[in-house]
Scaffold this motif. Structure first.
Motif: not given
Length: 157
Positions: A2-4, A69-74, A118-119, A138-147
């Protein structure tokens, strides 16, 4: 392996997280418009990108997609004194406008590369200013993201 992926990984918060992950021998890729500085970032992959102007498909580049990959948004607007606006008032104004756009670009990139992601985590509350922005734009939120669980920021409110 996995790549972070740390979007905004060369900023204050991103550097701390990257340094920790690299110390644990994880594979790390920094995505930012500024270059990494310091020896604590040695070993990290780096991809220069401007979230507001570069294409969605280029945000998560092909060279990191050899596994999950796991994406961490900073990502956020740079602060005054760190290459950002001249003062706090201007920074608050730009943050209100640009931080949701930055977050939206990261979400769209994750949707585009969804077979690898992955997340997606929001590391900084500054990454999300107003969750209604996503619905009205209108930005679509992926199912795995609980906004609903992404904290909103009161900066500039």
């Amino acid at each position: 392996m996995t790549t972070y992926v740390l979007v905004g990984g060369c900023g204050f918060v991103g550097k701390i997280i990257a340094s920790h992950l690299l110390g644990k021998r994880y594979r790390v890729c920094l995505i930012d418009q500024i270059s990494p500085i310091g020896t604590e970032m040695e070993g990290a992959l780096f991809h220069r990108i401007d979230l507001l102007y570069d294409s969605i498909e280029s945000i998560l580049p092909q060279f990191i997609l050899d596994g999950p990959i796991v994406v961490l948004n900073c990502a956020m607007v740079c602060t005054p004194g760190n290459g950002g606006p001249a003062n706090d008032v201007e920074w608050n104004t730009q943050s209100q406008i640009k931080n949701p756009l930055l977050a939206g670009a990261v979400i769209q990139a994750c949707v585009y590369r969804r077979e690898y992601v992955l997340a997606l985590y929001y590391v900084s509350t500054l990454s999300v200013f107003d969750t209604d922005f996503y619905h009205t734009s209108g930005i679509q939120i992926p199912e795995f993201v609980d906004i609903r669980h992404c904290a909103t920021s009161g900066y500039g409110a």
